[in-house]
Motif scaffolding. Structure first.
Motif, PDB file in Angstrom:
ATOM      1  N   CYS A 129      -2.123   9.559  -2.228  1.00  0.00           N
ATOM      2  CA  CYS A 129      -2.329   9.218  -0.812  1.00  0.00           C
ATOM      3  C   CYS A 129      -3.192   7.970  -0.677  1.00  0.00           C
ATOM      4  O   CYS A 129      -2.947   7.114   0.180  1.00  0.00           O
ATOM      5  CB  CYS A 129      -2.988  10.395  -0.079  1.00  0.00           C
ATOM      6  N   GLY A 130      -4.208   7.867  -1.533  1.00  0.00           N
ATOM      7  CA  GLY A 130      -5.071   6.691  -1.500  1.00  0.00           C
ATOM      8  C   GLY A 130      -4.326   5.423  -1.881  1.00  0.00           C
ATOM      9  O   GLY A 130      -4.514   4.371  -1.258  1.00  0.00           O
ATOM     10  N   MET A 131      -3.482   5.509  -2.873  1.00  0.00           N
ATOM     11  CA  MET A 131      -2.693   4.338  -3.268  1.00  0.00           C
ATOM     12  C   MET A 131      -1.733   3.942  -2.153  1.00  0.00           C
ATOM     13  O   MET A 131      -1.507   2.753  -1.893  1.00  0.00           O
ATOM     14  CB  MET A 131      -1.929   4.625  -4.561  1.00  0.00           C
ATOM     15  N   ALA A 132      -1.162   4.934  -1.480  1.00  0.00           N
ATOM     16  CA  ALA A 132      -0.259   4.637  -0.362  1.00  0.00           C
ATOM     17  C   ALA A 132      -1.007   3.932   0.766  1.00  0.00           C
ATOM     18  O   ALA A 132      -0.459   3.038   1.418  1.00  0.00           O
ATOM     19  CB  ALA A 132       0.383   5.915   0.149  1.00  0.00           C
ATOM     20  N   ALA A 133      -2.271   4.321   0.992  1.00  0.00           N
ATOM     21  CA  ALA A 133      -3.072   3.652   2.018  1.00  0.00           C
ATOM     22  C   ALA A 133      -3.271   2.180   1.681  1.00  0.00           C
ATOM     23  O   ALA A 133      -3.461   1.351   2.580  1.00  0.00           O
ATOM     24  CB  ALA A 133      -4.425   4.352   2.171  1.00  0.00           C
ATOM     25  N   LEU A 134      -3.220   1.861   0.375  1.00  0.00           N
ATOM     26  CA  LEU A 134      -3.308   0.471  -0.072  1.00  0.00           C
ATOM     27  C   LEU A 134      -1.933  -0.183  -0.160  1.00  0.00           C
ATOM     28  O   LEU A 134      -1.807  -1.297  -0.673  1.00  0.00           O
ATOM     29  CB  LEU A 134      -3.996   0.415  -1.442  1.00  0.00           C
ATOM     30  N   ARG A 135      -0.911   0.562   0.302  1.00  0.00           N
ATOM     31  CA  ARG A 135       0.480   0.096   0.284  1.00  0.00           C
ATOM     32  C   ARG A 135       0.970  -0.150  -1.150  1.00  0.00           C
ATOM     33  O   ARG A 135       1.747  -1.064  -1.403  1.00  0.00           O
ATOM     34  CB  ARG A 135       0.659  -1.175   1.132  1.00  0.00           C
ATOM     35  N   HIS A 136       0.498   0.675  -2.076  1.00  0.00           N
ATOM     36  CA  HIS A 136       0.919   0.558  -3.469  1.00  0.00           C
ATOM     37  C   HIS A 136       1.738   1.795  -3.835  1.00  0.00           C
ATOM     38  O   HIS A 136       1.302   2.926  -3.606  1.00  0.00           O
ATOM     39  CB  HIS A 136      -0.300   0.445  -4.391  1.00  0.00           C
ATOM     40  N   PRO A 137       2.925   1.615  -4.432  1.00  0.00           N
ATOM     41  CA  PRO A 137       3.831   2.743  -4.670  1.00  0.00           C
ATOM     42  C   PRO A 137       3.585   3.534  -5.946  1.00  0.00           C
ATOM     43  O   PRO A 137       4.392   4.397  -6.296  1.00  0.00           O
ATOM     44  CB  PRO A 137       5.200   2.053  -4.729  1.00  0.00           C
ATOM     45  N   ALA A 138       2.483   3.271  -6.624  1.00  0.00           N
ATOM     46  CA  ALA A 138       2.285   3.901  -7.936  1.00  0.00           C
ATOM     47  C   ALA A 138       2.345   5.419  -7.884  1.00  0.00           C
ATOM     48  O   ALA A 138       2.769   6.059  -8.847  1.00  0.00           O
ATOM     49  CB  ALA A 138       0.953   3.449  -8.534  1.00  0.00           C
ATOM     50  N   GLY A 139       1.934   6.011  -6.773  1.00  0.00           N
ATOM     51  CA  GLY A 139       1.912   7.478  -6.688  1.00  0.00           C
ATOM     52  C   GLY A 139       3.082   8.071  -5.932  1.00  0.00           C
ATOM     53  O   GLY A 139       3.025   9.242  -5.537  1.00  0.00           O
ATOM     54  N   MET A 140       4.154   7.318  -5.756  1.00  0.00           N
ATOM     55  CA  MET A 140       5.248   7.792  -4.915  1.00  0.00           C
ATOM     56  C   MET A 140       5.889   9.068  -5.458  1.00  0.00           C
ATOM     57  O   MET A 140       6.223   9.981  -4.698  1.00  0.00           O
ATOM     58  CB  MET A 140       6.307   6.712  -4.731  1.00  0.00           C
ATOM     59  N   GLU A 141       6.082   9.164  -6.765  1.00  0.00           N
ATOM     60  CA  GLU A 141       6.689  10.364  -7.331  1.00  0.00           C
ATOM     61  C   GLU A 141       5.840  11.602  -7.044  1.00  0.00           C
ATOM     62  O   GLU A 141       6.377  12.688  -6.779  1.00  0.00           O
ATOM     63  CB  GLU A 141       6.879  10.194  -8.834  1.00  0.00           C
ATOM     64  N   ILE A 142       4.533  11.439  -7.070  1.00  0.00           N
ATOM     65  CA  ILE A 142       3.633  12.553  -6.768  1.00  0.00           C
ATOM     66  C   ILE A 142       3.782  12.955  -5.312  1.00  0.00           C
ATOM     67  O   ILE A 142       3.806  14.154  -4.973  1.00  0.00           O
ATOM     68  CB  ILE A 142       2.179  12.158  -7.090  1.00  0.00           C
ATOM     69  N   LEU A 143       3.910  11.997  -4.412  1.00  0.00           N
ATOM     70  CA  LEU A 143       4.079  12.283  -2.990  1.00  0.00           C
ATOM     71  C   LEU A 143       5.398  13.000  -2.733  1.00  0.00           C
ATOM     72  O   LEU A 143       5.462  13.917  -1.912  1.00  0.00           O
ATOM     73  CB  LEU A 143       4.006  10.989  -2.179  1.00  0.00           C
ATOM     74  N   VAL A 144       6.440  12.589  -3.437  1.00  0.00           N
ATOM     75  CA  VAL A 144       7.742  13.253  -3.277  1.00  0.00           C
ATOM     76  C   VAL A 144       7.652  14.701  -3.751  1.00  0.00           C
ATOM     77  O   VAL A 144       8.162  15.620  -3.092  1.00  0.00           O
ATOM     78  CB  VAL A 144       8.833  12.481  -4.050  1.00  0.00           C
ATOM     79  N   GLU A 145       6.993  14.932  -4.871  1.00  0.00           N
ATOM     80  CA  GLU A 145       6.814  16.297  -5.357  1.00  0.00           C
ATOM     81  C   GLU A 145       6.000  17.132  -4.368  1.00  0.00           C
ATOM     82  O   GLU A 145       6.247  18.330  -4.194  1.00  0.00           O
ATOM     83  CB  GLU A 145       6.110  16.281  -6.719  1.00  0.00           C
ATOM     84  N   ALA A 146       5.062  16.498  -3.681  1.00  0.00           N
ATOM     85  CA  ALA A 146       4.199  17.211  -2.736  1.00  0.00           C
ATOM     86  C   ALA A 146       4.958  17.682  -1.497  1.00  0.00           C
ATOM     87  O   ALA A 146       4.452  18.519  -0.749  1.00  0.00           O
ATOM     88  CB  ALA A 146       3.029  16.314  -2.320  1.00  0.00           C
ATOM     89  N   LEU A 147       6.151  17.165  -1.285  1.00  0.00           N
ATOM     90  CA  LEU A 147       6.948  17.634  -0.152  1.00  0.00           C
ATOM     91  C   LEU A 147       7.292  19.113  -0.286  1.00  0.00           C
ATOM     92  O   LEU A 147       7.609  19.774   0.711  1.00  0.00           O
ATOM     93  CB  LEU A 147       8.242  16.819  -0.042  1.00  0.00           C
ATOM     94  N   ASP A 148       7.224  19.636  -1.492  1.00  0.00           N
ATOM     95  CA  ASP A 148       7.510  21.052  -1.722  1.00  0.00           C
ATOM     96  C   ASP A 148       6.295  21.938  -1.491  1.00  0.00           C
ATOM     97  O   ASP A 148       6.410  23.169  -1.556  1.00  0.00           O
ATOM     98  CB  ASP A 148       8.014  21.262  -3.154  1.00  0.00           C
TER      99      ASP A 148
END
Length: 282
Positions: A129-148
């Motif tokens: 979430c913090g990386m996304a706030a910086l507009r950086h996609p490094a944690g996108m896979e983690i965010l997608v997994e968190a949808l569950d």
């Protein structure tokens, strides 16, 4: 500060030195209630921070970081939070990484990137979430997994919306199609899908604004303006014109977010009209 308030503050400060962990926790909770209140001497609370943050209890250290976030400037808080990203206890790391994410400072990127590899799933999620706030996609896979994960889904969707990365569209669409998804979660997922280019998701949002008794209707109205969807202005003005519509306030907020050419004039007219309900004028 009144005598009673002063006495309560001093009692809480003394409680930090107690041997009982639960007692120190209660003292910290009391100090959190004092932080930021008019008349409270911030220096007294700030002076207690080093001892709290060095406490052997992870529960105390975690609350200490929360207290620090209410007392310190951003420039003071950022290096402190970075230091606790390496704490031995996951609960403390969660708090530290979460604070860094909220600060959304470029100098936190290295610490957040490291936290993406943490052994604890919640730490990794906060880092993503913090990386996304910086507009950086490094944690996108983690965010997608968190949808569950129901408890994380709202923030995960919000973070994916910030990234505006088309790679997230398919999993977000898949989430939106789930049968046992709440109306609010579905509308939020549709909002993210619309942001990522799904035209049918935008049509869904318009349809939800016509469901008078649905719990997500106000949110759908706000998304029309936030996403600046074609036809949003006309739909929002339609809702505003219906004095029996309970979502006029949401439509007014959304019209402001839309930034339509005549939005300011429309909102100003409602603001100065004393006949309008106070909530709508607010």
């Amino acid at each position: 500060m009144s005598t009673v308030d002063r006495g309560a503050l001093e009692a809480a400060l003394r409680g930090l030195a107690g041997a009982d962990e639960d007692g120190r926790i209660e003292a910290l909770k009391a100090l959190l209630g004092h932080a930021g209140r008019a008349g409270v001497e911030t220096e007294l609370l700030t002076a207690a921070l080093p001892g709290v943050l060095a406490d052997g209890s992870p529960r105390v250290r975690r609350l200490g970081l929360l207290l620090a976030s209410r007392l310190l400037s951003e420039d003071e808080l950022a290096p402190l939070a970075r230091r606790f990203v390496a704490d031995a206890e996951a609960a403390v790391r969660v708090e530290a990484v979460g604070l860094l994410g909220e600060l959304a400072r470029p100098d936190a990127r290295g610490a957040l990137a490291a936290a993406l590899e943490d052994d604890d799933a919640e730490v990794r999620f906060e880092a993503a979430c913090g990386m996304a706030a910086l507009r950086h996609p490094a944690g996108m896979e983690i965010l997608v997994e968190a949808l569950d994960v129901a408890a994380w889904r709202f923030r995960a969707l919000g973070s994916l919306a910030l990234l505006e990365d088309s790679r997230a569209l398919a999993p977000v669409q898949s989430l939106a199609r789930r049968f046992f998804l709440s109306a609010f979660d579905r509308t939020q997922a549709m909002g993210v899908a619309a942001r990522l280019g799904d035209g049918s998701a935008g049509a869904y949002l318009f349809e939800r604004t016509r469901k008078r008794w649905s719990p997500d209707r106000a949110y759908a109205l706000e998304l029309l303006g936030e996403l600046k969807l074609p036809g949003a202005r006309e739909r929002l003005l339609e809702v505003l014109a219906d004095e029996k519509d309970k979502c006029r306030g949401a439509a007014a907020r959304s019209l402001g977010r839309l930034r339509a050419e005549d939005a300011g004039e429309r909102l100003q007219a409602l603001l100065v009209d004393a006949r309008q309900p106070e909530g709508l004028r607010l």
